[in-house]
Structure formats: structure tokens, C-alpha cells
Write an enzyme that holds these catalytic residues in place. Structure first.
Site, PDB file in Angstrom:
ATOM      1  CB  VAL A 135      -1.043   0.116   1.276  1.00 38.49           C
ATOM      2  CG1 VAL A 135      -1.749   1.280   1.149  1.00 38.49           C
ATOM      3  CG2 VAL A 135      -1.738  -1.352   1.331  1.00 38.49           C
ATOM      4  CB  ILE A 139       3.798   6.087   2.614  1.00 36.12           C
ATOM      5  CG1 ILE A 139       4.118   6.910   1.436  1.00 36.12           C
ATOM      6  CG2 ILE A 139       3.187   6.846   3.789  1.00 36.12           C
ATOM      7  CD1 ILE A 139       2.499   7.764   0.892  1.00 36.12           C
ATOM      8  N   GLY A 190       8.337   2.048 -14.488  1.00 38.95           N
ATOM      9  CA  GLY A 190       8.181   0.868 -13.571  1.00 38.95           C
ATOM     10  C   GLY A 190       7.112   1.135 -12.494  1.00 38.95           C
ATOM     11  CE  LYS A 208      -1.037   0.333  -4.359  1.00 35.80           C
ATOM     12  NZ  LYS A 208      -0.941   1.277  -5.380  1.00 35.80           N
ATOM     13  N   GLY A 305       7.629   2.682  -7.760  1.00 38.04           N
ATOM     14  CA  GLY A 305       9.088   2.661  -8.128  1.00 38.04           C
ATOM     15  C   GLY A 305       9.992   1.790  -7.536  1.00 38.04           C
TER      16      GLY A 305
HETATM   17  P1  NAP Z   1       8.067  -6.777 -12.808  1.00 41.31           P
HETATM   18  O1  NAP Z   1       8.901  -5.602 -12.985  1.00 41.31           O
HETATM   19  O2  NAP Z   1       7.099  -7.203 -13.895  1.00 41.31           O
HETATM   20  O3  NAP Z   1       8.791  -8.024 -11.987  1.00 41.31           O
HETATM   21  C1  NAP Z   1       8.135  -9.102 -11.807  1.00 41.31           C
HETATM   22  C2  NAP Z   1       9.379 -10.190 -11.638  1.00 41.31           C
HETATM   23  O4  NAP Z   1       8.583 -11.275 -11.605  1.00 41.31           O
HETATM   24  C3  NAP Z   1      10.096 -10.480 -12.978  1.00 41.31           C
HETATM   25  O5  NAP Z   1      11.372 -10.380 -12.467  1.00 41.31           O
HETATM   26  C4  NAP Z   1       9.497 -11.476 -13.692  1.00 41.31           C
HETATM   27  O6  NAP Z   1      10.772 -12.182 -14.346  1.00 41.31           O
HETATM   28  C5  NAP Z   1       9.270 -12.318 -12.264  1.00 41.31           C
HETATM   29  N1  NAP Z   1       7.959 -13.286 -12.631  1.00 41.31           N
HETATM   30  C6  NAP Z   1       7.088 -12.957 -13.068  1.00 41.31           C
HETATM   31  N2  NAP Z   1       6.251 -14.213 -13.189  1.00 41.31           N
HETATM   32  C7  NAP Z   1       6.783 -15.200 -12.895  1.00 41.31           C
HETATM   33  C8  NAP Z   1       6.795 -16.598 -12.578  1.00 41.31           C
HETATM   34  N3  NAP Z   1       5.430 -17.222 -12.900  1.00 41.31           N
HETATM   35  N4  NAP Z   1       7.735 -17.158 -11.986  1.00 41.31           N
HETATM   36  C9  NAP Z   1       8.848 -16.769 -11.565  1.00 41.31           C
HETATM   37  N5  NAP Z   1       9.018 -15.445 -11.961  1.00 41.31           N
HETATM   38  C10 NAP Z   1       8.228 -14.548 -12.398  1.00 41.31           C
HETATM   39  O7  NAP Z   1       6.852  -6.134 -11.573  1.00 41.31           O
HETATM   40  P2  NAP Z   1       7.184  -5.095 -10.339  1.00 41.31           P
HETATM   41  O8  NAP Z   1       6.851  -3.834 -10.671  1.00 41.31           O
HETATM   42  O9  NAP Z   1       8.515  -5.427  -9.511  1.00 41.31           O
HETATM   43  O10 NAP Z   1       5.921  -5.583  -9.299  1.00 41.31           O
HETATM   44  C11 NAP Z   1       6.080  -6.929  -8.370  1.00 41.31           C
HETATM   45  C12 NAP Z   1       4.912  -6.745  -7.245  1.00 41.31           C
HETATM   46  O11 NAP Z   1       5.177  -5.695  -6.786  1.00 41.31           O
HETATM   47  C13 NAP Z   1       3.584  -6.754  -7.926  1.00 41.31           C
HETATM   48  O12 NAP Z   1       2.752  -7.377  -7.085  1.00 41.31           O
HETATM   49  C14 NAP Z   1       3.174  -5.225  -7.823  1.00 41.31           C
HETATM   50  O13 NAP Z   1       1.810  -4.913  -7.787  1.00 41.31           O
HETATM   51  C15 NAP Z   1       3.954  -4.751  -6.634  1.00 41.31           C
HETATM   52  N6  NAP Z   1       4.393  -3.379  -6.584  1.00 41.31           N
HETATM   53  C16 NAP Z   1       5.024  -2.628  -7.585  1.00 41.31           C
HETATM   54  C17 NAP Z   1       5.380  -1.379  -7.531  1.00 41.31           C
HETATM   55  C18 NAP Z   1       6.005  -0.752  -8.438  1.00 41.31           C
HETATM   56  O14 NAP Z   1       6.099   0.241  -8.122  1.00 41.31           O
HETATM   57  N7  NAP Z   1       6.527  -1.496  -9.454  1.00 41.31           N
HETATM   58  C19 NAP Z   1       5.004  -0.851  -6.303  1.00 41.31           C
HETATM   59  C20 NAP Z   1       4.418  -1.401  -5.073  1.00 41.31           C
HETATM   60  C21 NAP Z   1       3.971  -2.842  -5.286  1.00 41.31           C
HETATM   61  P3  NAP Z   1      11.319 -11.738 -15.436  1.00 41.31           P
HETATM   62  O15 NAP Z   1      12.194 -10.666 -15.144  1.00 41.31           O
HETATM   63  O16 NAP Z   1      12.266 -12.893 -16.068  1.00 41.31           O
HETATM   64  O17 NAP Z   1      10.417 -11.318 -16.375  1.00 41.31           O
HETATM   65  N1  HSE Z   2       0.831   0.686 -10.085  1.00 43.58           N
HETATM   66  C1  HSE Z   2       0.913   1.005  -8.432  1.00 43.58           C
HETATM   67  C2  HSE Z   2       0.917   2.428  -8.570  1.00 43.58           C
HETATM   68  C3  HSE Z   2       2.330   0.449  -7.867  1.00 43.58           C
HETATM   69  O1  HSE Z   2       1.007   2.984  -9.668  1.00 43.58           O
HETATM   70  O2  HSE Z   2       0.583   2.776  -7.553  1.00 43.58           O
HETATM   71  C4  HSE Z   2       2.371   0.835  -6.437  1.00 43.58           C
HETATM   72  O3  HSE Z   2       1.478   0.068  -5.716  1.00 43.58           O
END
Ligand code: NAP
Ligand code: HSE
Length: 439
Positions: A135, A139, A190, A208, A305
Site C-alpha cells: 500500500v 510510505i 516501472g 489497497k 518505483g
Molecule cells: P515486474 O517488474 O514485472 O517484475 C516481476 C518479476 O517477477 C520479474 O522478474 C519476472 O521475471 C518475475 N516473474 C513473473 N512471473 C513469474 C513467474 N511465474 N515465475 C517466476 N518469476 C516470475 O513487476 P514489479 O513492478 O516489480 O511488481 C512486483 C510486485 O510488486 C507486484 O505485485 C506489484 O503490484 C507490486 N508493486 C509494484 C510497485 C512498483 O512500483 N512497480 C510498487 C508497489 C508494489 P522476468 O524478469 O524474467 O520477466
Molecule cells: N501500480 C502501482 C501504482 C504501484 O502506480 O501505484 C504501486 O503500488
């Protein structure tokens, strides 16, 4: 410093958040060990494609395309779930729990949809599932509500809890950029979810809000009961008219305790421009919590991020490491309230919610039309706070009328809008945006 061996961590997913986390752990290793009492090391990580270039140093990490190796590795004490999605992620998290691993996740969809089951299993196995990063990115809002505000009865909370959506609205307003163009940039940075409709249709914010409401009011996670509206219908004209009237449009998640039950809703909202929340721009998130003893408090910071989110993941890791030797029965409960003490207070349907409204109605520019519209309001006891009629555009005899109302029930407003849209002089669907003073 402790002479104990570093704690071994297994990571599922080394993408944006996974690499942000790995970079923080290696850059701040000494500081983190001094805080946790032990070093923290990533020993194994899974991903879809181990040959892909990574944004972090993987030289000391065993890389695998088989996530089962991570969750069953006997050396791993804590599993980070950073792959996203709800199917495979759920199976892997449950498997990690079965193998006695603690879990840290940034996955709000997983917690909002399956958290009740996951926490119960974790409780039975005496392990922790931590989710600060789920969430509002970096923060520490979960910790603030769950621990810092535990003396208070919380009355309401309202937040900008999707960075991508706020980034899009800000860039559209300040630079006149197109929606699709800004969304693409948010993806490159990202910020966006794997499926960006989750960001712009309010689903991510609803995930969230489900979590925030649960820890604020001590209710089970109930994602399916959150009313959800996105930002895709908003126009630049609405943003400009709202500004003329002294408001900004923000995409808010709102949870409010009323005498009848809990309101849980995500929708674009007009808020007075002088409110701090109205001035939270770009990828920044902010949550206002109104609590009975403290009064209002505001939590502000980067909502998405790599490193902002990694910051929250590492904070959870430190908490878990500190608690490794503590009695599971005496740890902070997952959902802030003791598992047997959750409340069954009902979640209200939108018909039972009352707010003020901004309405934009396109009408033919002729005598008597405004009187017809205001008569419908009178019939539904809807009181008007402000009204402006815009100039017709060149050669077009259609004018937008913009109206602000006083507070009225959603049910009354729906009936009034229905009747207004049936007027012959009304040419388009009525645009309605809810308005909150947050006072
Ligand atoms: P991302 O950049 O797409 O990274 C996902 C990673 O998981 C990649 O390394 C991918 O592998 C791997 N992956 C995907 N499916 C897989 C599987 N079935 N088996 C093994 N590895 C697998 O995503 P992200 O932005 O880091 O987000 C990850 C989580 O954090 C999500 O739940 C998202 O909602 C949460 N989140 C993201 C942010 C943000 O700012 N991005 C903020 C808060 C929360 P490859 O690299 O080889 O493709
Ligand atoms: N996609 C989400 C956002 C990532 O933009 O807030 C952080 O949870």
C-alpha cells in the site's frame, strides 16, 4: 554486532521491486544489519528468464526459473514474493508458509483477494506475512495505522493510493499531455501494474483500500464490496471547471465509518484546492487518517518505483528478522486486530452513501432548459451550491452547465440524473464527480 550468520532470503521475481530491494540490501548492508541485529542476504531468486539483463548485481545470487526451489530451499528463512498476480503467487506463498518460511510481499492484489486465507495459514504455522509495500509504495502507512494509531478509533481515511493514476492526472493538468502518452511513460518508469487497466480503472487502488480498511477498522478483507470507478472518463474540461470553482480532481480511496456501516469507495473526487491532499502530485501518494484521539494526520511519499517500494520491503524484512526468535502468539497481528476479534460491521452499498456532487450537463442553448434541470433537482430535494453556464463554442448551440450540489444520497442523485438525461434538450450523458471537503 551479532556473531549470528546472516539471514538467508529467497526472492520470487527480480524485476522493478525485486532489484530495487536487492540494491538497497547491498548498498545499505551495514546499516541494515545494525538495525536488524543480523545481516540479511539474498541467496536465491527466481524469474521467468534467467538470461535477461537485470537492474541489480546478481553475482552472489543463485538464479533459477523454478520458483519451487526458492520456497522449499532449506537455507531460506524469509521468502520475498515480488512476481505479482494472484494465482501462482498465492500457490507459492502458501507453499512457503507450509515450509515454515516467513513471507514479505508487495502484492496488494494477492493480499486483498486471498489475505484472509493466507493470514490464517500463517497464524497456524507461526510465521509472519508482511505487506507494507503493498500500500502506497514506500510510505510506512501500514505500520502507522497498525501500530502508531493503535490507541485510536479511526473515523475515516482518504488517500491518493495509486502513483500511476496520480502521475497521469498531474501531467494532463499541468502539461496538457495525452492520457496514453503519460501512461506509457509511467510504464517505462516501472510505476504501472503488469495490466495497467488496474491502475487507471481504480482496481489497484481498491486492492489497497481493502487492506487499509481492514487494518483501520478491524474487519476482514472484502475487496468485492469496494465501489470502484477509474479516471478514464475524466476530461481536461472537467479539470478546468473544477479549478474555476476552487477544486482539484484527485482519484481517491475513501473508507469511512458511519452509524450504518462502512463506506469503501474509489473514485475521482473534487477536493478543495487548499487541502494538502489536493497538492499531492506526480507519482507521490498521500493518505489522511482521521482518528478520534490524534485528530487528522497525513502520510506522504513516493507511491511507486523500484527503491521507494524496495524501502518498504526491506523495512518489513528488518521487522521479520528482529522477530525471528519471538513467540508467534505475541507478534503484531497481521490485520492489526487479534484474528478472533475482527468485526462484522456491514460494508454499505453506494445507494446508502451521501456526498456532494459536481455535474457537467450538456444542453441545447435555449430558454427554459435550466429551469427544467433545476426543477428535477427540486423534485429530489437536491440543493444547489453553485452553478455556471459556459459560453457556447463557435457555431455550436450546445452549452455545458456545471453544477455543484450540497450533500445528497447517491440513490436520489441517480434518480435525478436519470430524469435529466431523458430531457430532450440534454444532449450527452451527465458527467458526475463526487465532491468531498475532507474537513
Ligand atoms: P515486474 O517488474 O514485472 O517484475 C516481476 C518479476 O517477477 C520479474 O522478474 C519476472 O521475471 C518475475 N516473474 C513473473 N512471473 C513469474 C513467474 N511465474 N515465475 C517466476 N518469476 C516470475 O513487476 P514489479 O513492478 O516489480 O511488481 C512486483 C510486485 O510488486 C507486484 O505485485 C506489484 O503490484 C507490486 N508493486 C509494484 C510497485 C512498483 O512500483 N512497480 C510498487 C508497489 C508494489 P522476468 O524478469 O524474467 O520477466
Ligand atoms: N501500480 C502501482 C501504482 C504501484 O502506480 O501505484 C504501486 O503500488
Amino acid at each position: 554486532m551479532s556473531a549470528l550468520e546472516p539471514v538467508k532470503v529467497g526472492v520470487l521475481g527480480l524485476g522493478t521491486v525485486g532489484c530495487g530491494t536487492a540494491n538497497i540490501l547491498s548498498r545499505n548492508a551495514d546499516e541494515i544489519a545494525r538495525r536488524a541485529g543480523r545481516g540479511i542476504e539474498i541467496s536465491i531468486a527466481s524469474m521467468r528468464d534467467t538470461k535477461k539483463q537485470r537492474a541489480c548485481d546478481t553475482s552472489s545470487i543463485t538464479l533459477t526459473e523454478d520458483s519451487n526451489k526458492v520456497v522449499t530451499d532449506p537455507d531460506v528463512e524469509i521468502v520475498l514474493e515480488l512476481i505479482g498476480g494472484t494465482d501462482e503467487a498465492k500457490d507459492l506463498v502458501l507453499k512457503a508458509i507450509e515450509h515454515g518460511k516467513h513471507v514479505v510481499t508487495a502484492n496488494k492484489a494477492l493480499i486483498a483477494l486471498h489475505g484472509n486465507e493466507i493470514f490464517q495459514r500463517a497464524q497456524e504455522k507461526g510465521v509472519t506475512v508482511a505487506f507494507e509495500a503493498a500500500v502506497a509504495g514506500g510510505i510506512p502507512i501500514i505500520k502507522a495505522i497498525r501500530e502508531g494509531l493503535s490507541a485510536n478509533a479511526i473515523q475515516w481515511l482518504a488517500g491518493i493510493i495509486n502513483g500511476t493514476g496520480n502521475f497521469i492526472l498531474t501531467e494532463m493538468r499541468d502539461k496538457g499531455r495525452d492520457f496514453d502518452d503519460v501512461l506509457k511513460e509511467a510504464q517505462q518508469l516501472g510505476y504501472a501494474e503488469a495490466d495497467p487497466t488496474f491502475d487507471v480503472e481504480g482496481i489497484d487502488a481498491a486492492h489497497k483500500l481493502t487492506i487499509l480498511a481492514s487494518i483501520a477498522f478491524g474487519v476482514p478483507l472484502q475487496f468485492e464490496k469496494v465501489y470502484t470507478e477509474g479516471i478514464t472518463e475524466l476530461t481536461r474540461d472537467d479539470v478546468a471547471y473544477a479549478a474555476e470553482l476552487g477544486y482539484r480532481i484527485k482519484h481517491l480511496g475513501i473508507a469511512k465509518r458511519t452509524t450504518k456501516g462502512l463506506e469503501l469507495r474509489v473514485h475521482p473526487t473534487l477536493i478543495p484546492h487548499r487541502r494538502l491532499l489536493a497538492n499531492v502530485d506526480g507519482v507521490m501518494n498521500a493518505v489522511v487518517v482521521k482518528a478520534d484521539a490524534l485528530g487528522p494526520s497525513l502520510y506522504y511519499g513516493a507511491g511507486a518505483g523500484a527503491e521507494p517500494t524496495g524501502s518498504a520491503v526491506v523495512a518489513d524484512l528488518v521487522d521479520v528478522v528482529r522477530a525471528l526468535t519471538s513467540d508467534p502468539e505475541n507478534r503484531v497481528p497481521h490485520l492489526a486486530f487479534q484474528p478472533g476479534a475482527l468485526s462484522d460491521i456491514p460494508i454499505l452499498s453506494m445507494d446508502d452513501v451521501s456526498t456532494a456532487y459536481y455535474l457537467r450537463i450538456h444542453v441545447q442553448d435555449r430558454a427554459g432548459v435550466l429551469a427544467d434541470v433545476t426543477q428535477i433537482f427540486a423534485d429530489h430535494t437536491i440543493s444547489i451550491e453553485a452553478i455556471i453556464q459556459k459560453e457556447p463554442q463557435a457555431n455550436i448551440s450546445i452549452v455545458p452547465i456545471v453544477i455543484l450540489t450540497h450533500e445528497v444520497s447517491e440513490q436520489n442523485m441517480n434518480q435525478a440524473i436519470d430524469e435529466i438525461e431523458k430531457l430532450e434538450a440534454v444532449t450527452n450523458k451527465v458527467m458526475r464527480i463526487r465532491l468531498e471537503t475532507l474537513s
